[in-house]
Design a protein around this motif. Structure first.
Motif, PDB file in Angstrom:
ATOM      1  N   TYR A  74     -29.093  -0.028 -52.619  1.00 46.04           N
ATOM      2  CA  TYR A  74     -29.037   1.306 -52.002  1.00 46.04           C
ATOM      3  C   TYR A  74     -29.675   1.404 -50.623  1.00 46.04           C
ATOM      4  O   TYR A  74     -29.809   2.486 -50.065  1.00 46.04           O
ATOM      5  N   GLY A  75     -30.067   0.249 -50.057  1.00 47.87           N
ATOM      6  CA  GLY A  75     -30.885   0.265 -48.847  1.00 47.87           C
ATOM      7  C   GLY A  75     -30.273   0.940 -47.631  1.00 47.87           C
ATOM      8  O   GLY A  75     -31.002   1.387 -46.752  1.00 47.87           O
ATOM      9  N   LEU A  76     -28.948   1.034 -47.559  1.00 45.95           N
ATOM     10  CA  LEU A  76     -28.348   1.664 -46.377  1.00 45.95           C
ATOM     11  C   LEU A  76     -27.974   3.130 -46.619  1.00 45.95           C
ATOM     12  O   LEU A  76     -27.401   3.776 -45.749  1.00 45.95           O
ATOM     13  N   PHE A  77     -28.299   3.632 -47.807  1.00 42.88           N
ATOM     14  CA  PHE A  77     -27.971   5.035 -48.076  1.00 42.88           C
ATOM     15  C   PHE A  77     -28.820   5.924 -47.171  1.00 42.88           C
ATOM     16  O   PHE A  77     -29.994   5.645 -46.930  1.00 42.88           O
ATOM     17  N   ALA A  78     -28.217   6.999 -46.689  1.00 36.37           N
ATOM     18  CA  ALA A  78     -28.906   7.833 -45.709  1.00 36.37           C
ATOM     19  C   ALA A  78     -29.319   9.191 -46.252  1.00 36.37           C
ATOM     20  O   ALA A  78     -29.778  10.042 -45.504  1.00 36.37           O
ATOM     21  N   VAL A  79     -29.107   9.391 -47.559  1.00 28.48           N
ATOM     22  CA  VAL A  79     -29.495  10.686 -48.149  1.00 28.48           C
ATOM     23  C   VAL A  79     -30.310  10.402 -49.408  1.00 28.48           C
ATOM     24  O   VAL A  79     -30.223   9.308 -49.970  1.00 28.48           O
ATOM     25  N   PRO A  80     -31.092  11.387 -49.873  1.00 25.21           N
ATOM     26  CA  PRO A  80     -31.842  11.186 -51.124  1.00 25.21           C
ATOM     27  C   PRO A  80     -30.870  10.859 -52.266  1.00 25.21           C
ATOM     28  O   PRO A  80     -29.765  11.403 -52.301  1.00 25.21           O
ATOM     29  N   LYS A  81     -31.308  10.005 -53.161  1.00 23.78           N
ATOM     30  CA  LYS A  81     -30.457   9.522 -54.257  1.00 23.78           C
ATOM     31  C   LYS A  81     -29.798  10.659 -55.038  1.00 23.78           C
ATOM     32  O   LYS A  81     -28.660  10.527 -55.490  1.00 23.78           O
ATOM     33  N   GLU A  82     -30.501  11.771 -55.181  1.00 23.02           N
ATOM     34  CA  GLU A  82     -29.922  12.854 -56.004  1.00 23.02           C
ATOM     35  C   GLU A  82     -28.718  13.522 -55.321  1.00 23.02           C
ATOM     36  O   GLU A  82     -27.968  14.244 -55.968  1.00 23.02           O
ATOM     37  N   ASN A  83     -28.520  13.262 -54.042  1.00 21.20           N
ATOM     38  CA  ASN A  83     -27.340  13.831 -53.366  1.00 21.20           C
ATOM     39  C   ASN A  83     -26.094  12.962 -53.499  1.00 21.20           C
ATOM     40  O   ASN A  83     -25.012  13.359 -53.089  1.00 21.20           O
ATOM     41  N   LYS A  96     -24.340 -11.034 -54.341  1.00 21.39           N
ATOM     42  CA  LYS A  96     -24.592  -9.624 -54.135  1.00 21.39           C
ATOM     43  C   LYS A  96     -23.324  -8.905 -53.746  1.00 21.39           C
ATOM     44  O   LYS A  96     -22.720  -9.199 -52.727  1.00 21.39           O
ATOM     45  N   ALA A  97     -22.959  -7.958 -54.573  1.00 19.95           N
ATOM     46  CA  ALA A  97     -21.796  -7.137 -54.263  1.00 19.95           C
ATOM     47  C   ALA A  97     -22.230  -6.126 -53.207  1.00 19.95           C
ATOM     48  O   ALA A  97     -23.394  -6.057 -52.842  1.00 19.95           O
ATOM     49  N   THR A  98     -21.290  -5.360 -52.710  1.00 16.61           N
ATOM     50  CA  THR A  98     -21.678  -4.270 -51.836  1.00 16.61           C
ATOM     51  C   THR A  98     -21.399  -2.969 -52.563  1.00 16.61           C
ATOM     52  O   THR A  98     -20.338  -2.786 -53.157  1.00 16.61           O
ATOM     53  N   VAL A  99     -22.392  -2.100 -52.520  1.00 13.53           N
ATOM     54  CA  VAL A  99     -22.322  -0.839 -53.248  1.00 13.53           C
ATOM     55  C   VAL A  99     -22.234   0.286 -52.244  1.00 13.53           C
ATOM     56  O   VAL A  99     -22.942   0.264 -51.239  1.00 13.53           O
ATOM     57  N   VAL A 100     -21.352   1.236 -52.503  1.00 12.32           N
ATOM     58  CA  VAL A 100     -21.255   2.382 -51.607  1.00 12.32           C
ATOM     59  C   VAL A 100     -21.454   3.665 -52.404  1.00 12.32           C
ATOM     60  O   VAL A 100     -21.108   3.734 -53.581  1.00 12.32           O
ATOM     61  N   GLY A 101     -22.060   4.668 -51.770  1.00 12.93           N
ATOM     62  CA  GLY A 101     -22.353   5.929 -52.445  1.00 12.93           C
ATOM     63  C   GLY A 101     -21.743   7.092 -51.678  1.00 12.93           C
ATOM     64  O   GLY A 101     -21.653   7.051 -50.450  1.00 12.93           O
ATOM     65  N   TYR A 102     -21.325   8.101 -52.410  1.00 11.75           N
ATOM     66  CA  TYR A 102     -20.649   9.258 -51.805  1.00 11.75           C
ATOM     67  C   TYR A 102     -21.403  10.537 -52.149  1.00 11.75           C
ATOM     68  O   TYR A 102     -21.785  10.745 -53.306  1.00 11.75           O
ATOM     69  N   THR A 103     -21.580  11.408 -51.164  1.00 18.86           N
ATOM     70  CA  THR A 103     -22.085  12.755 -51.449  1.00 18.86           C
ATOM     71  C   THR A 103     -20.874  13.613 -51.827  1.00 18.86           C
ATOM     72  O   THR A 103     -19.726  13.176 -51.680  1.00 18.86           O
TER      73      THR A 103
END
Ligand code: ADP
Ligand code: K
Ligand code: ZN
Length: 434
Positions: A74-83, A96-103
């Motif tokens: 999660y190191g490149l995420f730019a918002v708090p995890k709960e968002n 290491k896979a690459t993980v992406v997160g969406y608001t």
């Protein structure tokens, strides 16, 4: 039909003004919230306030796939995890896979862009969409799904696999549009012939194909065999997923990049220098609006060129030409990304094998096949055949489990794989694409 006329036909001047505002905002967000970017900006001696015009983009640092791996998960995420409301990951879970997160807003924009993409492909709310992209961590299935719903079409969430059943569903439900990889479209055609079904007689009339390289010849073949109009769609999970760019059904000549959300450039993959529009090089994309994992100058490794000439459809967003290759060694097997190093990691873990191997990629009809040839280590070679077969099966299963591709594994005698004096030739790609 243009889904968002205001945004998709913005005059160049207004589009660039919007891009600049968004770029400056992006720089501020990543500098304030992502330690990796703060460090990179500081090293480059640049601060967000230095970005005053679009051409200042070239002073910003690149982001590479390795940066995502180094900051896993999660190191490149730019918002708090709960968002973050959803995660996706690139295929391949060893190493290491690459993980992406969406608001929430990211998902909203993604659905919007996929809806735009469908509309550009000539799809409307009256259509029935057979979505055969894989659902799951892979972005294809869910990406197309929510876009279809946003457009107001009817989506059939078939996902990948079960080809015989897919053919029946195509006939019984009467889908008018299909989305899948181009190679799978031709596979479905073969399966339909076996089932005594002529796809040209079905209501199917359009296809949205992507996730792997294909050619104009293949388009002609698909259009003819399936009796449909086929367009090319481009995307990658790091940037969003499918729907970064799409061909319009009007011109079918290059894919419009949704430039109000993505800022594209072409660079020389060796020197990193920006190249003028029209020249061929590596595509670099900056995400202008993404919140969860915004990326500055992401090096896609995809080789293409950008076309800024006006398009007959009226969209002002520039077009990227077909991808002609990659500047790294990533293989795309039936839409799934595979790095030779991932296969190597599995081979090294396996018992009884030496680290001498070769990956042979072939195209059988329209489907990609990979065979992994591995030398047995000396002391295991005298093993009974059935033991060797058991080892092959075990490695094959591990590759399927971890990488999501079916590979044929063949153990070969020690010292039969050619040694190289320089860089080992790990991949023999016998496919002919483009
Ligand atoms: P996707 O869901 O688009 O396959 P991935 O992140 O798994 O997303 O893979 C992205 C990669 O797939 C791209 O970097 C590119 O190499 C390849 N790809 C995606 N769409 C196309 C396309 N239309 N033509 C050629 N290659 C494509
Ligand atoms: K892919
Ligand atoms: Zn167009």
């Amino acid at each position: 039909m243009i889904f968002d006329v205001d945004r998709e036909t913005l005059p160049r001047e207004d589009l660039e003004a919007l891009q600049l505002t968004r770029l400056r905002n992006l720089c501020e967000r990543v500098y304030a919230n992502v330690p990796h970017y703060r460090r990179r900006f500081d090293e480059a001696g640049i601060s967000p306030a230095d970005i005053r015009k679009l051409s200042d983009l070239k002073y910003l640092p690149f982001t590479e796939k390795q940066d995502l791996r180094n900051n896993y998960p999660y190191g490149l995420f730019a918002v708090p995890k709960e968002n973050i409301v959803r995660l996706h990951a690139s295929s391949g879970t060893t190493g290491k896979a690459t993980v992406v997160g969406y608001t929430k807003r990211d998902l909203d924009n993604w659905a919007e862009m996929m809806a735009r993409a469908f509309a550009a492909a000539g799809v409307s709310r009256r259509d029935l969409i057979h979505n055969a992209y894989g659902y799951g961590l892979f972005t294809g299935g869910l990406g197309a799904h929510y876009g279809a719903e946003r457009l107001g079409a009817t989506v059939i969430p078939v996902s990948g696999g079960g080809t015989k059943r897919q053919v029946q569903l195509l006939r019984d439900f009467g889908a008018t549009v299909i989305c899948c990889t181009p190679s799978y479209a031709l596979y479905l055609h073969e399966a339909s012939l076996e089932a005594g079904i002529d796809m040209r007689e079905l209501p199917l009339r359009a296809g949205v194909f992507g996730a792997e390289p294909w050619s104009e010849e293949m388009r002609a073949e698909i259009e003819q065999k399936l009796g449909i109009s086929a367009v090319n769609i481009y995307g990658l999970s790091e940037i969003m997923g499918p729907g970064v760019a799409i061909e319009c059904a009007d011109a079918k000549s290059g894919m419009h990049i949704f430039e109000d959300h993505f800022l594209p450039e072409i660079i020389d993959p060796v020197t990193g220098e920006q190249l003028p529009y029209g020249e061929t090089g590596e595509l670099v994309i900056t995400t202008l609006t993404k919140e969860g994992i915004p990326l500055v100058r992401y090096r896609t490794r995809d080789i293409t060129s950008l076309d800024r000439t006006p398009c007959s459809c009226g969209r002002t967003h520039m077009r990227m030409r077909r991808i002609t290759g990659r500047s790294d060694d990533m293989l795309i097997i039936r839409g799934v990304n595979v790095f030779p190093q991932q296969i190597e990691a599995i081979i090294i873990e396996a018992e009884g094998t030496s680290p001498h191997y070769q990956i042979v990629v072939t195209r059988d009809g329209n489907l990609d096949n990979i065979e992994v040839q591995i030398e047995v280590s000396g002391d295991f070679f005298s093993d009974a055949i059935k033991n060797l077969q058991r080892r092959e099966a075990r490695i094959q299963k591990t590759i399927k489990e971890f990488l999501g591709v079916t590979a044929k594994v063949r153990l070969v005698e020690p010292r039969t794989i050619q040694r190289s004096e320089g860089k080992a030739k790990r991949v023999v790609d016998l496919r002919e694409v483009n």
